[in-house]
Design an enzyme around this catalytic site. Structure first.
Site, short mmCIF file in Angstrom:
data_model
loop_
_atom_site.label_atom_id
_atom_site.label_comp_id
_atom_site.label_asym_id
_atom_site.label_seq_id
_atom_site.Cartn_x
_atom_site.Cartn_y
_atom_site.Cartn_z
CG HIS A 76 -8.23 -0.02 -3.22
ND1 HIS A 76 -7.42 -1.09 -2.93
CD2 HIS A 76 -8.93 0.25 -2.08
CE1 HIS A 76 -7.62 -1.46 -1.67
NE2 HIS A 76 -8.54 -0.67 -1.13
CB CYS A 131 -14.06 0.80 -0.54
SG CYS A 131 -13.50 2.48 -0.18
NE ARG A 149 -3.87 0.52 1.85
CZ ARG A 149 -5.11 0.56 2.36
NH1 ARG A 149 -5.36 1.24 3.45
NH2 ARG A 149 -6.09 -0.08 1.76
NE ARG A 188 -9.95 -5.67 -0.33
CZ ARG A 188 -9.26 -4.63 0.18
NH1 ARG A 188 -9.90 -3.60 0.67
NH2 ARG A 188 -7.94 -4.61 0.15
CG ASP A 241 -13.69 5.96 -1.07
OD1 ASP A 241 -13.77 5.75 0.16
OD2 ASP A 241 -12.60 5.93 -1.69
CD GLN A 256 -12.98 -2.11 -1.44
OE1 GLN A 256 -12.20 -2.15 -0.50
NE2 GLN A 256 -14.20 -2.64 -1.34
N1 NVA Z 1 -10.05 6.50 -1.28
C1 NVA Z 1 -9.67 5.99 0.02
C2 NVA Z 1 -9.83 4.52 0.06
C3 NVA Z 1 -9.47 3.87 1.36
C4 NVA Z 1 -9.64 2.39 1.32
C5 NVA Z 1 -8.25 6.40 0.32
O1 NVA Z 1 -7.40 6.35 -0.57
O2 NVA Z 1 -7.98 6.79 1.47
N1 CP Z 2 -11.21 -0.65 1.91
C1 CP Z 2 -9.97 -0.69 2.37
O1 CP Z 2 -8.99 -0.86 1.63
O2 CP Z 2 -9.87 -0.55 3.73
P1 CP Z 2 -8.54 -0.35 4.57
O3 CP Z 2 -8.02 1.02 4.28
O4 CP Z 2 -8.98 -0.50 6.00
O5 CP Z 2 -7.54 -1.40 4.17
#
Ligand code: NVA
Ligand code: CP
Length: 304
Positions: free
Chosen positions: A133, A262, A106, A290, A223, A136
């Site tokens: 992502h 998500c 990540r 997931r 989101d 997801q």
């Molecule tokens: N769009 C959000 C998704 C988190 C799973 C982010 O990037 O923080």
């Molecule tokens: N949806 C998702 O990726 O959640 P987290 O940020 O908790 O991993």
């Protein structure tokens, strides 16, 4: 079933057949697990997990998933690694691929995951970058299959920020011939290259009007308005309250429409509690899926 790509970075790499097969396998693994069947497809295989940003679902679902498959995960926050002292991404990838069977990361900048993948001999999975992502979206497509039993002739409405989750959703859902309508404030549209490439698979409408997007939709998806990488505290004003999914917006959609997110959610910002906790919401199924679809992905990517 093996997929042609070595890595999963955006979801643009997979074709329709591969996406459908991963989702079908995820559904099978979910059923097996619930029936107490748990085959060690990845016995003794290891997964390095690198986190530049916080995570609940991604971390726990990958760690639990590889463990259920007979393997194990190493959770590596950047501060644990020599990356924090200036070792390059390239050298980190070369080193890790001498020890582990796959890497999930990540990251902030999407280029970081591309460099990891280019320099790693083992599969690299994007566990969220600033622009994509893919895991997801695989879980979301699995959830849509469970709830709607089909993909074609569905209208999916994305309301809010045209962000990382939205970009991967466009890649995945267009290949399954879903009609996509995306309502964002001006300047917050999804990646134009993703939209252009995906228009050859299905219809993709961009609008600034949440009512237009949600009209007769089968799926309403949103989101957070402020993603982890967003630093600008003023951005909320562009989205709130106009792009909030609330019971009044849900009424534009079909009566049997589902609500998807998500997570994590900022309740009363992008979605009201009555919607996320309501009977149309499938957000906990998305979170659960997931686990199952990522197990299918790990089995498909990691050579035995
Ligand atoms: N769009 C959000 C998704 C988190 C799973 C982010 O990037 O923080
Ligand atoms: N949806 C998702 O990726 O959640 P987290 O940020 O908790 O991993």
């Amino acid at each position: 079933m093996k997929i042609k790509t070595k890595d999963l970075l955006t979801l643009g790499e997979l074709d329709k057949k591969e996406i459908v097969e991963l989702v079908e396998r995820g559904i099978k693994l979910k059923k097996d697990l619930k029936n107490g069947i748990n085959r060690p497809f990845l016995k003794n295989k290891s997964l390095a997990m690198i986190f530049q940003k916080p995570s609940t679902r991604t971390r726990v679902s990958f760690e639990t998933g590889i463990f259920q498959l007979g393997g194990y995960a190493l959770n590596l926050s950047v501060s644990d690694l020599q990356l924090s002292r200036g070792e390059t991404i390239q050298d980190t990838a070369r080193t890790l691929s001498r020890y582990v069977d796959a890497i999930m990361a990540r990251v902030y900048d999407h280029e970081t995951i591309e460099i990891l993948a280019q320099n790693s001999d083992v599969p690299v999975i994007n566990g969220l970058s600033d622009t994509f992502h893919p895991c997801q979206t695989l879980a979301d497509i699995m959830t849509i299959k469970e709830k709607k039993k089909k993909f074609s002739n569905l209208k999916i409405a994305w309301i809010g920020d045209g962000n990382n989750v939205c970009n991967s959703m466009i890649y995945g859902c267009s290949k399954l011939q879903m009609n996509i309508s995306i309502a964002t404030p001006k300047g917050h549209e999804p990646d134009s290259r993703v939209v252009k490439q995906s228009k050859k698979f299905s219809s993709i409408e961009l609008t600034n009007n949440p009512i237009t997007a949600s009209k007769d939709a089968d799926i309403i998806m949103t989101d957070t308005f402020v993603s982890i990488h967003h630093k600008n505290s003023k951005r909320l004003k562009k989205f709130f309250p106009r792009f909030q999914v609330n019971s009044s917006l849900m009424k534009n959609a079909k009566e049997n429409a589902i609500f998807m997110h998500c997570l994590p959610a900022k309740r009363e910002q992008e979605v009201t509690s009555d919607v996320i906790d309501g009977s149309q919401s499938v957000v906990w199924d998305q979170a659960e899926n997931r686990l199952h679809v990522q197990k299918a992905l790990l089995i498909s990517l990691i050579p035995l």
